[in-house]
Design a protein around this motif. Structure first.
Motif, PDB file in Angstrom:
ATOM      1  N   ARG A 204      41.609  47.378  76.495  1.00 60.19           N
ATOM      2  CA  ARG A 204      41.643  48.279  77.649  1.00 60.19           C
ATOM      3  C   ARG A 204      42.922  48.105  78.452  1.00 60.19           C
ATOM      4  NH1 ARG A 204      36.669  47.889  81.352  1.00 60.19           N
ATOM      5  NH2 ARG A 204      37.342  45.731  81.548  1.00 60.19           N
ATOM      6  N   GLY A 205      43.957  47.567  77.805  1.00 61.30           N
ATOM      7  CA  GLY A 205      45.132  47.157  78.544  1.00 61.30           C
ATOM      8  C   GLY A 205      46.090  48.250  78.952  1.00 61.30           C
ATOM      9  N   LYS A 206      46.002  49.431  78.324  1.00 64.59           N
ATOM     10  CA  LYS A 206      46.960  50.473  78.658  1.00 64.59           C
ATOM     11  C   LYS A 206      46.644  51.085  80.019  1.00 64.59           C
ATOM     12  CE  LYS A 206      49.190  54.647  76.946  1.00 64.59           C
ATOM     13  NZ  LYS A 206      49.291  55.632  75.867  1.00 64.59           N
ATOM     14  N   PRO A 207      47.671  51.317  80.854  1.00 61.57           N
ATOM     15  CA  PRO A 207      47.427  51.954  82.160  1.00 61.57           C
ATOM     16  C   PRO A 207      46.867  53.360  81.994  1.00 61.57           C
ATOM     17  CG  PRO A 207      49.783  51.823  81.687  1.00 61.57           C
ATOM     18  CD  PRO A 207      49.093  51.010  80.639  1.00 61.57           C
ATOM     19  N   ASN A 208      46.180  53.831  83.034  1.00 60.11           N
ATOM     20  CA  ASN A 208      45.603  55.175  82.970  1.00 60.11           C
ATOM     21  C   ASN A 208      45.992  56.047  84.165  1.00 60.11           C
ATOM     22  OD1 ASN A 208      44.097  53.929  84.916  1.00 60.11           O
ATOM     23  ND2 ASN A 208      42.107  54.326  83.986  1.00 60.11           N
ATOM     24  N   LEU A 209      46.909  55.556  85.008  1.00 61.86           N
ATOM     25  CA  LEU A 209      47.362  56.349  86.152  1.00 61.86           C
ATOM     26  C   LEU A 209      48.705  55.845  86.650  1.00 61.86           C
ATOM     27  CD1 LEU A 209      46.560  58.621  88.200  1.00 61.86           C
ATOM     28  CD2 LEU A 209      45.726  56.786  89.692  1.00 61.86           C
TER      29      LEU A 209
END
Length: 331
Positions: A204-209
């Motif tokens: 879940r490490g990728k940024p989302n904002l």
């Protein structure tokens, strides 16, 4: 008739101010994303307490074993306890007897109170947007927003958050990247997303904002003038315009242009992973509507209030990145 009028005005207040979830989700794109990806959590007690994972060590829970070799089940304590306070969040407006006399009749009173309730809602959401993005809560009464766990414009984060100090707990220090100085916001944003994706949690490490001020967002858009623009449709349908950077939505907020609200964030772009954030509200105590109309208490007015207690919690500041534009001119 007075009791019926009171019920009507209370109903109007509840309808147009709304509940806690509605206020939060519609306040700004950051809060919308936290509510969508992290969640709104109810918690009882006098304070917010949660555990964070410290650091992966040699006695890991994931290991190979088999044959005649024992499977290594032993592990050291990788968790630390973190505590945060609840912060009060409230607003009110007054419907005076004089206003009622001047606006006689149910329809007139409805229109009058609707305007007051909608103004209160707007004020509550503006306060929430400003402080969630730019207030570290150091005054002891405000919400502890992003600058409480993102050490703004500091390459060696050393904030104290929730009773733990950055630098002493692996997950507690946010990531930092200074702009390249070239003025190329596209390259800096791409490098920022790549760096932020190197966090300790691969799944879940990728940024989302990504969020910055309006002028930075406009400059990035200009670079795309001859290119195909992509956007997050779900976010756009919720009313938040965005463009994509490495498949991460980039949005703007005028609250990111603040220089005097606890911390100067006007030259920063935050690359965030809201999956590690929670909005934790007090249970009971959220979304209390209080119409006071007893003549012994308020003989000349009805006072309507919205009251709640909550705070923003980040379970892993390490998954958040501050892209520092102090030494650059993106706009």
């Amino acid at each position: 008739m007075a009791a019926a009028d009171d019920r009507m005005t209370a109903s109007v207040h509840n309808e147009f101010v709304g509940g806690f979830t509605d206020i939060v989700r519609e306040a700004n794109v950051f809060m919308y994303k936290v509510a969508e990806e992290g969640g709104i959590v109810r918690k009882s007690g006098e304070q917010i307490e949660f555990r964070i994972r410290d650091v992966k060590d040699t006695d890991t829970v994931a290991a190979w074993g088999g044959g005649m070799e024992p499977i290594p089940f032993t592990q050291t304590n990788k968790w630390k306890v973190v505590t945060l306070p609840f912060r009060g969040y409230a607003g009110s407006y007054t419907l005076s007897k004089t206003d009622e006399w001047k606006n006689d009749g149910p329809n007139a009173i409805f229109d009058l109170q609707k305007g007051l309730a909608e103004t209160l809602l707007s004020d509550l959401q503006e306060l929430l947007e400003d402080d969630m993005l730019a207030n570290n809560g150091s005054d002891g009464i405000s919400v502890q927003g992003l600058p409480a766990f993102i050490d703004v414009a500091d390459s060696t984060p050393d904030l104290s958050y929730g009773g733990q100090t950055q630098g002493t707990v692996a997950q507690w220090s946010n990531q930092y990247k200074a702009s390249s100085g070239s003025g190329n916001i596209v390259a800096d944003l791409i490098d920022g997303v790549i760096q932020a994706s190197r966090g300790p949690d691969r799944r879940r490490g990728k940024p989302n904002l990504i969020i910055g001020k309006r002028t930075f967002w406009a400059v990035y858009n200009k670079y795309l003038v001859n290119s195909v623009r992509y956007r997050d449709e779900k976010m756009a349908n919720a009313g938040f315009e965005n463009v994509m950077v490495c498949n991460v939505p980039f949005v703007w907020s005028d609250s990111m242009d603040q220089t005097g609200n606890s911390v100067d964030i006007s030259k920063q772009i935050f690359v965030l992973n809201t999956r590690y954030m929670r909005i934790v509200k007090s249970n009971p105590g959220e979304g209390i509507f209080v119409p006071i109309s007893d003549d012994r208490v308020s003989p000349v007015a009805k006072v309507f209030a919205y009251i709640s207690q909550f705070n923003l919690v980040c379970l892993s500041p390490r998954q958040q990145l501050d892209l520092d534009g102090t030494a650059n001119t993106w706009a």
